[in-house]
Design a protein around this motif. Structure first.
Motif, PDB file in Angstrom:
ATOM      1  N   LYS A 193     -17.815 -13.714 -18.694  1.00 45.39           N
ATOM      2  CA  LYS A 193     -18.974 -14.571 -18.996  1.00 45.39           C
ATOM      3  C   LYS A 193     -18.579 -15.697 -19.939  1.00 45.39           C
ATOM      4  O   LYS A 193     -19.033 -16.831 -19.787  1.00 45.39           O
ATOM      5  N   LYS A 194     -17.723 -15.391 -20.926  1.00 47.32           N
ATOM      6  CA  LYS A 194     -17.256 -16.432 -21.841  1.00 47.32           C
ATOM      7  C   LYS A 194     -16.452 -17.478 -21.093  1.00 47.32           C
ATOM      8  O   LYS A 194     -16.591 -18.680 -21.332  1.00 47.32           O
ATOM      9  N   ILE A 195     -15.601 -17.047 -20.186  1.00 47.33           N
ATOM     10  CA  ILE A 195     -14.785 -17.977 -19.406  1.00 47.33           C
ATOM     11  C   ILE A 195     -15.663 -18.875 -18.556  1.00 47.33           C
ATOM     12  O   ILE A 195     -15.473 -20.093 -18.497  1.00 47.33           O
ATOM     13  N   SER A 196     -16.651 -18.283 -17.889  1.00 48.68           N
ATOM     14  CA  SER A 196     -17.518 -19.099 -17.032  1.00 48.68           C
ATOM     15  C   SER A 196     -18.357 -20.079 -17.860  1.00 48.68           C
ATOM     16  O   SER A 196     -18.591 -21.212 -17.425  1.00 48.68           O
ATOM     17  N   SER A 197     -18.796 -19.671 -19.050  1.00 45.99           N
ATOM     18  CA  SER A 197     -19.564 -20.603 -19.886  1.00 45.99           C
ATOM     19  C   SER A 197     -18.675 -21.730 -20.405  1.00 45.99           C
ATOM     20  O   SER A 197     -19.114 -22.878 -20.508  1.00 45.99           O
ATOM     21  N   LEU A 198     -17.420 -21.432 -20.733  1.00 46.22           N
ATOM     22  CA  LEU A 198     -16.496 -22.477 -21.170  1.00 46.22           C
ATOM     23  C   LEU A 198     -16.162 -23.440 -20.042  1.00 46.22           C
ATOM     24  O   LEU A 198     -16.047 -24.649 -20.257  1.00 46.22           O
ATOM     25  N   ARG A 199     -16.032 -22.931 -18.840  1.00 52.10           N
ATOM     26  CA  ARG A 199     -15.774 -23.806 -17.691  1.00 52.10           C
ATOM     27  C   ARG A 199     -16.979 -24.681 -17.389  1.00 52.10           C
ATOM     28  O   ARG A 199     -16.830 -25.817 -16.964  1.00 52.10           O
ATOM     29  N   ALA A 200     -18.170 -24.153 -17.591  1.00 52.36           N
ATOM     30  CA  ALA A 200     -19.368 -24.952 -17.347  1.00 52.36           C
ATOM     31  C   ALA A 200     -19.493 -26.071 -18.376  1.00 52.36           C
ATOM     32  O   ALA A 200     -19.981 -27.164 -18.057  1.00 52.36           O
ATOM     33  N   LYS A 201     -19.063 -25.837 -19.607  1.00 54.95           N
ATOM     34  CA  LYS A 201     -19.124 -26.852 -20.652  1.00 54.95           C
ATOM     35  C   LYS A 201     -18.036 -27.905 -20.511  1.00 54.95           C
ATOM     36  O   LYS A 201     -18.168 -29.011 -21.006  1.00 54.95           O
ATOM     37  N   GLN A 202     -16.977 -27.564 -19.842  1.00 55.09           N
ATOM     38  CA  GLN A 202     -15.827 -28.443 -19.723  1.00 55.09           C
ATOM     39  C   GLN A 202     -16.186 -29.639 -18.814  1.00 55.09           C
ATOM     40  O   GLN A 202     -16.707 -29.441 -17.724  1.00 55.09           O
ATOM     41  N   THR A 203     -15.883 -30.848 -19.272  1.00 57.36           N
ATOM     42  CA  THR A 203     -16.221 -32.058 -18.487  1.00 57.36           C
ATOM     43  C   THR A 203     -15.137 -32.394 -17.492  1.00 57.36           C
ATOM     44  O   THR A 203     -15.406 -32.937 -16.432  1.00 57.36           O
TER      45      THR A 203
END
Length: 93
Positions: A76-86
Motif C-alpha cells: 500500500k505504501k508503494i502504491s501510494s508513493l507511485r500515485a504521488k510521483q509525477t
C-alpha cells in the motif's frame, strides 16, 4: 505443491509413529504434577505427535499472518508513493 508435500510427509511420520506404537503394546506410566496415569504406548505417541504438530502449526500460521500483513502494508505504501510521483518510472536498461 510445497504444502502438499509437507502434508504428505507429516502424515507419513504420523503413520510411522502409529506403526511403531502398534508393534509395542507396552503400558507406560506418565506422571503429571498432581496425578499419575498408565496408558498404552501407541496412544501416548499419537497424542504427543499431534500436540507437537498443532502447536508448531499455530506458531507458523501466526508468523505467516504477520508477514502477510507487513507485505500488504508495504505494498500500500508503494502504491501510494507511485500515485504521488509525477514522473513515471522508466524501464531499466
Amino acid at each position: 505443491m510445497k504444502s502438499f508435500i509437507i502434508t504428505v510427509l507429516v502424515a507419513l511420520f504420523f503413520f510411522l509413529a502409529l506403526i511403531f506404537g502398534a508393534r509395542n503394546e507396552q503400558v507406560v506410566t506418565i506422571s503429571y504434577f498432581i496425578a499419575q496415569g498408565e496408558f498404552r504406548l501407541p496412544i501416548v505417541l499419537a497424542v504427543v505427535f499431534l500436540a507437537g504438530f498443532l502447536i508448531s502449526w499455530i506458531f507458523a500460521m501466526y508468523h505467516i499472518a504477520k508477514l502477510k500483513l507487513a507485505l500488504r502494508t508495504l505494498n500500500k505504501k508503494i502504491s501510494s508513493l507511485r500515485a504521488k510521483q509525477t514522473i513515471p518510472l522508466q524501464c531499466r536498461k
